[in-house]
Structures are given as structure tokens and as C-alpha cells.
Design an enzyme around this catalytic site. Structure first.
Site, PDB file in Angstrom:
ATOM      1  N   ASP A  77     -22.658  46.592  35.022  1.00 56.40           N
ATOM      2  CA  ASP A  77     -22.625  45.783  33.432  1.00 56.40           C
ATOM      3  C   ASP A  77     -23.753  46.542  32.570  1.00 56.40           C
ATOM      4  O   ASP A  77     -23.682  46.026  31.514  1.00 56.40           O
ATOM      5  CB  ASP A  77     -23.511  44.455  33.570  1.00 56.40           C
ATOM      6  CG  ASP A  77     -22.149  43.456  34.007  1.00 56.40           C
ATOM      7  OD1 ASP A  77     -21.089  43.659  33.643  1.00 56.40           O
ATOM      8  OD2 ASP A  77     -22.731  42.264  34.541  1.00 56.40           O
ATOM      9  N   ARG A 102     -28.295  42.711  37.971  1.00 56.72           N
ATOM     10  CA  ARG A 102     -28.548  43.611  36.604  1.00 56.72           C
ATOM     11  C   ARG A 102     -30.003  44.114  36.590  1.00 56.72           C
ATOM     12  O   ARG A 102     -30.302  44.658  35.750  1.00 56.72           O
ATOM     13  CB  ARG A 102     -28.251  42.739  35.153  1.00 56.72           C
ATOM     14  CG  ARG A 102     -26.647  42.376  35.164  1.00 56.72           C
ATOM     15  CD  ARG A 102     -26.502  41.890  33.900  1.00 56.72           C
ATOM     16  NE  ARG A 102     -26.294  43.220  32.956  1.00 56.72           N
ATOM     17  CZ  ARG A 102     -26.054  43.029  31.670  1.00 56.72           C
ATOM     18  NH1 ARG A 102     -25.855  41.821  31.165  1.00 56.72           N
ATOM     19  NH2 ARG A 102     -26.217  44.016  30.932  1.00 56.72           N
ATOM     20  N   ARG A 148     -29.437  32.189  29.781  1.00 62.95           N
ATOM     21  CA  ARG A 148     -30.238  33.414  30.180  1.00 62.95           C
ATOM     22  C   ARG A 148     -31.738  33.500  29.707  1.00 62.95           C
ATOM     23  O   ARG A 148     -32.526  33.206  30.349  1.00 62.95           O
ATOM     24  CB  ARG A 148     -29.372  34.935  29.914  1.00 62.95           C
ATOM     25  CG  ARG A 148     -27.932  34.741  30.024  1.00 62.95           C
ATOM     26  CD  ARG A 148     -27.736  34.966  31.755  1.00 62.95           C
ATOM     27  NE  ARG A 148     -26.429  35.141  32.034  1.00 62.95           N
ATOM     28  CZ  ARG A 148     -25.669  36.086  32.080  1.00 62.95           C
ATOM     29  NH1 ARG A 148     -25.992  37.161  31.934  1.00 62.95           N
ATOM     30  NH2 ARG A 148     -24.294  35.912  32.514  1.00 62.95           N
ATOM     31  N   HIS A 177     -24.686  34.036  25.849  1.00 59.05           N
ATOM     32  CA  HIS A 177     -25.693  34.717  24.995  1.00 59.05           C
ATOM     33  C   HIS A 177     -25.431  34.467  23.645  1.00 59.05           C
ATOM     34  O   HIS A 177     -24.180  34.145  23.060  1.00 59.05           O
ATOM     35  CB  HIS A 177     -25.277  36.201  25.302  1.00 59.05           C
ATOM     36  CG  HIS A 177     -25.932  36.914  26.444  1.00 59.05           C
ATOM     37  ND1 HIS A 177     -25.343  38.082  27.137  1.00 59.05           N
ATOM     38  CD2 HIS A 177     -27.112  36.909  27.112  1.00 59.05           C
ATOM     39  CE1 HIS A 177     -25.793  38.333  28.352  1.00 59.05           C
ATOM     40  NE2 HIS A 177     -27.009  37.860  28.063  1.00 59.05           N
ATOM     41  N   CYS A 275     -21.754  43.281  22.678  1.00 54.43           N
ATOM     42  CA  CYS A 275     -22.330  43.399  23.833  1.00 54.43           C
ATOM     43  C   CYS A 275     -22.669  44.995  24.036  1.00 54.43           C
ATOM     44  O   CYS A 275     -23.597  45.328  24.888  1.00 54.43           O
ATOM     45  CB  CYS A 275     -21.352  42.708  25.021  1.00 54.43           C
ATOM     46  SG  CYS A 275     -21.306  40.995  24.776  1.00 54.43           S
TER      47      CYS A 275
HETATM   48  N1  ARG Z   1     -21.285  40.593  32.695  1.00 53.48           N
HETATM   49  C1  ARG Z   1     -22.449  40.714  31.767  1.00 53.48           C
HETATM   50  C2  ARG Z   1     -23.123  39.569  31.885  1.00 53.48           C
HETATM   51  O1  ARG Z   1     -22.886  38.672  32.219  1.00 53.48           O
HETATM   52  C3  ARG Z   1     -22.054  40.539  30.433  1.00 53.48           C
HETATM   53  C4  ARG Z   1     -22.998  40.645  29.199  1.00 53.48           C
HETATM   54  C5  ARG Z   1     -22.512  40.758  27.635  1.00 53.48           C
HETATM   55  N2  ARG Z   1     -23.612  40.866  26.883  1.00 53.48           N
HETATM   56  C6  ARG Z   1     -23.787  40.261  25.781  1.00 53.48           C
HETATM   57  N3  ARG Z   1     -24.757  40.802  25.063  1.00 53.48           N
HETATM   58  N4  ARG Z   1     -23.244  39.238  25.504  1.00 53.48           N
HETATM   59  O2  ARG Z   1     -24.519  39.467  31.864  1.00 53.48           O
END
Ligand code: ARG
Length: 282
Positions: A77, A102, A148, A177, A275
Site C-alpha cells: 500500500d 502498513r 483511521r 479516509h 491517494c
Molecule cells: N489500501 C489502503 C488502505 O486501506 C488504501 C489507502 C488509500 N489512501 C487514501 N489516501 N485514501 O489504507
């Protein structure tokens, strides 16, 4: 559709950006941490790379400076550079990911920034997923929370940068996000402009957004469902998904120039143009 007429006629100006990207060299979907990810469907790695090259080429054609942080094996990612930090004139804030998958990205980004004159980078104590959840709009710093980045991180960022963060609660797991629910169209403090999908926010946050941006462009389900909000604007050109056709029309009516870039393979990880792009504002 609620759009207001006032900013629709405003003259738009492109501002050159300096952005950080990370090539999808090790991109794959091997775990699922958002509803867009399906580890059972294989990713076409070459296609992902070609699409990412296309995004980079578009930024360069628009006159933006693109820098690239080396991809790290085992961190699929990392291509989503927006989650690597928040870099503002007041300072650089690093990240702390919610998911252990991550976690390793945080130091890779922080060290790159420090090695390229963008340090020191504050290592956050609280979960903070960078520009994915923290967006600069003129004098406002908007902070998403609910999935998040937490509200505690917003307070931490306020202390580090010495500027207030307006907390907005995200309520739809597809828009996990802030940058999946809201596009910063113009970050000029004189005439800030945003577009957002109201359904992604709780009622109190919708009211906050209405107060801050009474003329905001509101988008519909069709736009949100293709992750249309995840777009990068330089104040004139808006790089967005070619699937977000209604959104492109709305942007045109408002004086922006939509620039469609197909990133369908990267959407498998739950990300679009924004992203993949960290704006370096120093
Ligand atoms: N697979 C990543 C996650 O779930 C995607 C992140 C996407 N990034 C963003 N800035 N929205 O964290």
C-alpha cells in the site's frame, strides 16, 4: 443537486504543485483493510504500473514537480503516498498507521522527507494517516476521523503545527479516509473551494462543512461510488477518475478543467489519484 452560483463563475488559476509519489512496484492486494479490497481477485501489476506512470505523466504535463520515494518490498500500500505524511509550511507531521500491515511505511516516508530537506518530521503518538485524513484548504486544516486517524491525532497535529484542526466524522466505511469523501478544489485562502459527498459525514460534520464552505460543490452517490472525490486539483485542473462523469460536468460548470486519468487497477486497493499523491507544501 445543490450547487451555489457564486463560486461557479470565479476565475480559476492553476498553481504549480510539488508532489511525492511512490511507484506500485510491490503493489498487490494481499490483505483487506477497506471495503474496496478483495484479496481473492489478482491485481494486474503491469497495468497498475502503466496507470501510475500515466498519472505521473499527467502531473508533469500540467507543470507539477513530481518526486518519487523508493518503494519498499512487502509494503504493497506504499503506493498511496497521501498516507505518508502531512507536509505544511508550519512543519511536517509523520504518520502512524492503524493497521500493522502498513506500519513499515511510516519510517520510509519520514526518512525520505528528512533526507530531502523536509524535516524534522514529527513521529505521531496517535493513529494518524497523513494527508489521507488531513487536508489543507486555505487557512483551514480539515481532519477526518471515525475509521483511521483519531480525534486525538487532530489535537496532536494542532500542537505540532500550531494551527487548529476542524474535526469531521466519517460514517460510511467505503469512505474511510477524508480524501475519499472530499476534494480540495482550491486551497487559496482568498477563495477556498471544496467538493464533498455529504453522505460520508455525520450530521454535525455536515453542518460544520456548510458553515465553513456555504458554496461547496455537493456530489452524489454515483460520484462517490467510483471514488470520484479522490481527486487532485491545482486550482484549475482536477485530476479525477474517468468514471466520475457527473462530477466532471459539475466541475466544468464551476470553471474547472477535469483531467480524467484511469487508475482502475489501483482502485482495487481502495485508492484513486489523490491517494497516490502527497502534496509537499514547503
Ligand atoms: N489500501 C489502503 C488502505 O486501506 C488504501 C489507502 C488509500 N489512501 C487514501 N489516501 N485514501 O489504507
Amino acid at each position: 443537486m445543490t450547487t451555489t452560483s457564486a463560486p461557479a463563475t470565479a476565475a480559476r488559476t492553476a498553481h504549480p504543485l510539488r508532489v511525492l509519489m511512490c511507484a506500485p512496484e510491490h503493489f498487490t492486494v494481499s490483505y483487506e483493510i477497506n471495503p474496496w479490497m478483495d484479496a481473492a481477485t489478482p491485481v494486474d501489476v503491469q497495468r497498475a504500473r502503466a496507470q501510475w506512470d500515466g498519472l505521473r505523466a499527467v502531473f508533469e504535463r500540467l507543470g507539477h514537480a513530481v518526486e518519487v520515494v523508493p518503494a519498499v518490498p512487502g509494503l504493497p500500500d506504499m503506493v498511496y503516498a497521501a498516507n505518508g505524511a502531512l507536509v505544511t509550511p508550519q512543519g511536517s507531521v509523520g504518520v502512524r498507521f492503524l493497521h500493522p500491515e502498513r506500519a513499515g511505511e511510516a519510517e520510509a516516508y519520514a526518512r525520505w522527507l528528512e533526507q530531502h530537506g523536509l524535516g524534522p518530521v514529527h513521529r505521531p503518538v496517535h493513529v494518524n494517516e497523513g494527508e489521507g485524513d488531513l487536508l489543507v484548504v486555505g487557512e483551514h486544516l480539515l481532519g477526518g476521523h471515525g475509521f483511521r486517524t483519531g480525534e486525538a491525532a487532530h489535537r496532536e497535529v494542532e500542537e505540532v503545527l500550531g494551527r487548529p484542526v476542524t474535526s469531521l466524522r466519517l460514517v460510511d466505511p467505503r469512505f474511510y479516509h477524508l480524501d475519499t469523501a472530499l476534494t480540495v478544489l482550491d486551497d487559496d485562502p482568498e477563495h477556498p473551494d471544496v467538493a464533498y459527498f455529504p453522505g460520508a459525514f455525520d450530521e454535525a460534520s455536515r453542518r460544520t462543512l456548510e458553515e465553513l464552505f456555504p458554496h461547496a460543490l455537493l456530489t452524489d452517490d454515483a460520484t462517490a461510488e467510483v471514488l470520484g472525490m479522490n481527486a487532485v486539483s491545482d486550482g484549475l485542473h482536477v485530476v479525477l477518475s474517468p468514471r466520475a462523469q457527473r462530477y466532471a460536468q459539475q466541475l466544468e460548470q464551476r470553471g474547472y478543467v477535469p483531467v480524467p486519468v484511469d487508475l482502475s487497477e489501483l482502485l482495487r486497493g481502495g485508492g484513486g489519484a489523490k491517494c497516490c499523491t502527497l502534496v509537499l507544501r514547503r
